[in-house]
Design a protein around this motif. Sequence first.
Motif, PDB file in Angstrom:
ATOM      1  N   ASP A 106      47.041 -65.552  17.637  1.00  0.00           N
ATOM      2  CA  ASP A 106      46.561 -66.885  17.265  1.00  0.00           C
ATOM      3  C   ASP A 106      45.390 -67.324  18.130  1.00  0.00           C
ATOM      4  OD1 ASP A 106      48.587 -67.150  15.308  1.00  0.00           O
ATOM      5  OD2 ASP A 106      50.013 -67.698  16.888  1.00  0.00           O
ATOM      6  N   SER A 107      44.423 -66.457  18.325  1.00  0.00           N
ATOM      7  CA  SER A 107      43.339 -66.740  19.260  1.00  0.00           C
ATOM      8  C   SER A 107      42.046 -66.106  18.777  1.00  0.00           C
ATOM      9  CB  SER A 107      43.696 -66.196  20.650  1.00  0.00           C
ATOM     10  OG  SER A 107      42.585 -66.268  21.518  1.00  0.00           O
ATOM     11  N   PRO A 108      40.899 -66.741  19.048  1.00  0.00           N
ATOM     12  CA  PRO A 108      39.607 -66.116  18.735  1.00  0.00           C
ATOM     13  C   PRO A 108      39.163 -65.115  19.792  1.00  0.00           C
ATOM     14  CG  PRO A 108      39.243 -68.293  19.636  1.00  0.00           C
ATOM     15  CD  PRO A 108      40.741 -68.140  19.515  1.00  0.00           C
ATOM     16  N   TYR A 109      39.945 -64.926  20.847  1.00  0.00           N
ATOM     17  CA  TYR A 109      39.618 -63.960  21.893  1.00  0.00           C
ATOM     18  C   TYR A 109      40.126 -62.572  21.500  1.00  0.00           C
ATOM     19  CZ  TYR A 109      38.615 -68.057  24.755  1.00  0.00           C
ATOM     20  OH  TYR A 109      38.089 -69.225  25.239  1.00  0.00           O
ATOM     21  N   TYR A 110      39.413 -61.543  21.945  1.00  0.00           N
ATOM     22  CA  TYR A 110      39.794 -60.185  21.582  1.00  0.00           C
ATOM     23  C   TYR A 110      39.386 -59.203  22.688  1.00  0.00           C
ATOM     24  CZ  TYR A 110      34.852 -59.927  20.148  1.00  0.00           C
ATOM     25  OH  TYR A 110      33.482 -59.982  20.113  1.00  0.00           O
ATOM     26  N   ALA A 111      40.004 -58.040  22.663  1.00  0.00           N
ATOM     27  CA  ALA A 111      39.607 -56.908  23.493  1.00  0.00           C
ATOM     28  C   ALA A 111      39.007 -55.845  22.572  1.00  0.00           C
ATOM     29  CB  ALA A 111      40.806 -56.348  24.252  1.00  0.00           C
ATOM     30  N   TYR A 112      38.122 -55.031  23.116  1.00  0.00           N
ATOM     31  CA  TYR A 112      37.467 -54.028  22.280  1.00  0.00           C
ATOM     32  C   TYR A 112      37.269 -52.726  23.041  1.00  0.00           C
ATOM     33  CZ  TYR A 112      33.040 -54.784  24.757  1.00  0.00           C
ATOM     34  OH  TYR A 112      32.060 -54.865  25.717  1.00  0.00           O
ATOM     35  N   VAL A 113      37.159 -51.651  22.274  1.00  0.00           N
ATOM     36  CA  VAL A 113      36.749 -50.335  22.757  1.00  0.00           C
ATOM     37  C   VAL A 113      35.621 -49.858  21.849  1.00  0.00           C
ATOM     38  CG1 VAL A 113      37.410 -47.917  23.002  1.00  0.00           C
ATOM     39  CG2 VAL A 113      38.961 -49.701  23.772  1.00  0.00           C
ATOM     40  N   SER A 114      34.553 -49.302  22.450  1.00  0.00           N
ATOM     41  CA  SER A 114      33.384 -48.954  21.650  1.00  0.00           C
ATOM     42  C   SER A 114      32.672 -47.735  22.204  1.00  0.00           C
ATOM     43  CB  SER A 114      32.403 -50.143  21.613  1.00  0.00           C
ATOM     44  OG  SER A 114      31.211 -49.785  20.940  1.00  0.00           O
ATOM     45  N   PRO A 115      32.644 -46.613  21.476  1.00  0.00           N
ATOM     46  CA  PRO A 115      31.754 -45.496  21.836  1.00  0.00           C
ATOM     47  C   PRO A 115      30.340 -45.764  21.323  1.00  0.00           C
ATOM     48  CG  PRO A 115      33.108 -44.901  19.956  1.00  0.00           C
ATOM     49  CD  PRO A 115      33.543 -46.278  20.369  1.00  0.00           C
ATOM     50  N   ARG A 116      29.347 -45.317  22.103  1.00  0.00           N
ATOM     51  CA  ARG A 116      27.948 -45.509  21.714  1.00  0.00           C
ATOM     52  C   ARG A 116      27.169 -44.227  22.003  1.00  0.00           C
ATOM     53  NH1 ARG A 116      23.672 -50.120  24.025  1.00  0.00           N
ATOM     54  NH2 ARG A 116      22.079 -49.833  22.405  1.00  0.00           N
ATOM     55  N   VAL A 117      26.275 -43.861  21.098  1.00  0.00           N
ATOM     56  CA  VAL A 117      25.435 -42.670  21.239  1.00  0.00           C
ATOM     57  C   VAL A 117      23.977 -43.094  21.055  1.00  0.00           C
ATOM     58  CG1 VAL A 117      24.896 -40.387  20.354  1.00  0.00           C
ATOM     59  CG2 VAL A 117      27.260 -41.170  20.359  1.00  0.00           C
ATOM     60  N   ARG A 118      23.113 -42.680  21.993  1.00  0.00           N
ATOM     61  CA  ARG A 118      21.684 -42.958  21.903  1.00  0.00           C
ATOM     62  C   ARG A 118      20.881 -41.671  22.080  1.00  0.00           C
ATOM     63  NH1 ARG A 118      19.127 -45.812  25.798  1.00  0.00           N
ATOM     64  NH2 ARG A 118      20.803 -46.004  27.328  1.00  0.00           N
ATOM     65  N   HIS A 119      19.734 -41.620  21.428  1.00  0.00           N
ATOM     66  CA  HIS A 119      18.819 -40.483  21.580  1.00  0.00           C
ATOM     67  C   HIS A 119      17.392 -40.986  21.445  1.00  0.00           C
ATOM     68  CE1 HIS A 119      16.985 -36.502  21.152  1.00  0.00           C
ATOM     69  NE2 HIS A 119      16.348 -37.001  20.105  1.00  0.00           N
ATOM     70  N   ASN A 120      16.537 -40.551  22.374  1.00  0.00           N
ATOM     71  CA  ASN A 120      15.118 -40.874  22.320  1.00  0.00           C
ATOM     72  C   ASN A 120      14.373 -39.715  22.969  1.00  0.00           C
ATOM     73  OD1 ASN A 120      12.529 -41.854  22.394  1.00  0.00           O
ATOM     74  ND2 ASN A 120      13.026 -43.747  23.474  1.00  0.00           N
ATOM     75  N   ARG A 121      13.669 -38.969  22.176  1.00  0.00           N
ATOM     76  CA  ARG A 121      13.013 -37.756  22.668  1.00  0.00           C
ATOM     77  C   ARG A 121      12.057 -38.041  23.821  1.00  0.00           C
ATOM     78  NH1 ARG A 121       9.037 -33.929  18.954  1.00  0.00           N
ATOM     79  NH2 ARG A 121       8.476 -32.421  20.613  1.00  0.00           N
ATOM     80  N   PHE A 122      11.406 -39.235  23.821  1.00  0.00           N
ATOM     81  CA  PHE A 122      10.431 -39.561  24.847  1.00  0.00           C
ATOM     82  C   PHE A 122      10.915 -40.679  25.765  1.00  0.00           C
ATOM     83  CE2 PHE A 122       7.999 -37.942  21.181  1.00  0.00           C
ATOM     84  CZ  PHE A 122       7.407 -36.838  21.785  1.00  0.00           C
ATOM     85  N   GLY A 123      12.203 -40.945  25.793  1.00  0.00           N
ATOM     86  CA  GLY A 123      12.737 -41.993  26.645  1.00  0.00           C
ATOM     87  C   GLY A 123      13.144 -41.489  28.018  1.00  0.00           C
ATOM     88  N   TYR A 124      13.439 -42.430  28.916  1.00  0.00           N
ATOM     89  CA  TYR A 124      13.917 -42.062  30.251  1.00  0.00           C
ATOM     90  C   TYR A 124      15.220 -41.270  30.132  1.00  0.00           C
ATOM     91  CZ  TYR A 124      15.824 -42.578  34.944  1.00  0.00           C
ATOM     92  OH  TYR A 124      16.372 -42.331  36.170  1.00  0.00           O
ATOM     93  N   TYR A 125      16.143 -41.771  29.293  1.00  0.00           N
ATOM     94  CA  TYR A 125      17.310 -40.988  28.897  1.00  0.00           C
ATOM     95  C   TYR A 125      17.018 -40.402  27.519  1.00  0.00           C
ATOM     96  CZ  TYR A 125      20.341 -42.782  32.622  1.00  0.00           C
ATOM     97  OH  TYR A 125      20.903 -43.074  33.836  1.00  0.00           O
ATOM     98  N   GLN A 126      16.889 -39.083  27.449  1.00  0.00           N
ATOM     99  CA  GLN A 126      16.658 -38.471  26.146  1.00  0.00           C
ATOM    100  C   GLN A 126      17.899 -38.551  25.270  1.00  0.00           C
ATOM    101  OE1 GLN A 126      15.160 -34.519  26.959  1.00  0.00           O
ATOM    102  NE2 GLN A 126      13.062 -35.263  27.155  1.00  0.00           N
ATOM    103  N   SER A 127      19.076 -38.494  25.888  1.00  0.00           N
ATOM    104  CA  SER A 127      20.322 -38.673  25.148  1.00  0.00           C
ATOM    105  C   SER A 127      21.343 -39.304  26.076  1.00  0.00           C
ATOM    106  CB  SER A 127      20.846 -37.330  24.614  1.00  0.00           C
ATOM    107  OG  SER A 127      21.161 -36.459  25.691  1.00  0.00           O
ATOM    108  N   ALA A 128      22.238 -40.097  25.503  1.00  0.00           N
ATOM    109  CA  ALA A 128      23.267 -40.768  26.296  1.00  0.00           C
ATOM    110  C   ALA A 128      24.473 -41.034  25.410  1.00  0.00           C
ATOM    111  CB  ALA A 128      22.740 -42.086  26.871  1.00  0.00           C
TER     112      ALA A 128
END
Length: 249
Positions: A106-128
């Motif tokens: 009965d609350s608008p508050y929540y907990a979450y789990v989230s995987p994230r994948v990034r790729h940028n060939r010319f970025g500081y992190y090319q993949s993460a």
Amino acid sequence: MSQRYGKARIWAVVVALSSGGSGAWADAPKDASFSGDVDGQYSYNKSEYTSRRLTLAADVAYLMPQREVDGELRFDREYIKEEDSPQTINRDRYDANVKFKQFFDDSPYYAYVSPRVRHNRFGYYQSAQALRAGAGRKFGGDGNWTISAELGSGYRVAHSEDGDNISEVLYTSSVKANWDITDQLSIKFNGVQEQSRRETFRTMGLALRNKLTNHIALKYEVLYRRSYPFDSKERDGELSAEFGVGYSF
């Protein structure tokens, strides 16, 4: 904060999510529903070089009593060719994440789990690749506007442009808002920041959607992306304005 402590926080939230609850937020949907947007843009530029870019983006949500699953994807493919040169540079970037939310009783508050994948060939992190966990609050939900604000932490493994493999703890914050001004016109804002010892990566997007039919719409978007590696003085920022066509379901 040590990497061991960061992992412990993630697993603590995962256990809490898996235990669930018996109640439901009063404004949450009573039945499961699926909704989302898929957008596409194409741009062409010719000056001292020729640039063609294709962008695909998707933002979907599966709403259930006391639970919610969100998915976001953005993919950019750009072809750059200098005049009088046969060589073409291909620039691929993508950013995708899935977020599993568990609302408290009965609350608008929540907990979450989230995987994230990034790729940028010319970025500081090319993949993460990152696994993030935290808590948030949802405002609105009365049919024409919603706001979600979140804070969390996580763990990331990445491959840098100089060939190093990096493992690190990160901290995240995000704000996501949607306002249906009329039946045909809506505004959406999405801002996310991930920060670690080495890098801050920030994205902010403001989009205006104008429906032509029940499912087809024109989309106008201003997007700002910025990364700041802590171990150098270089800052990489990008501001773009885009126009495209979207499909809502």
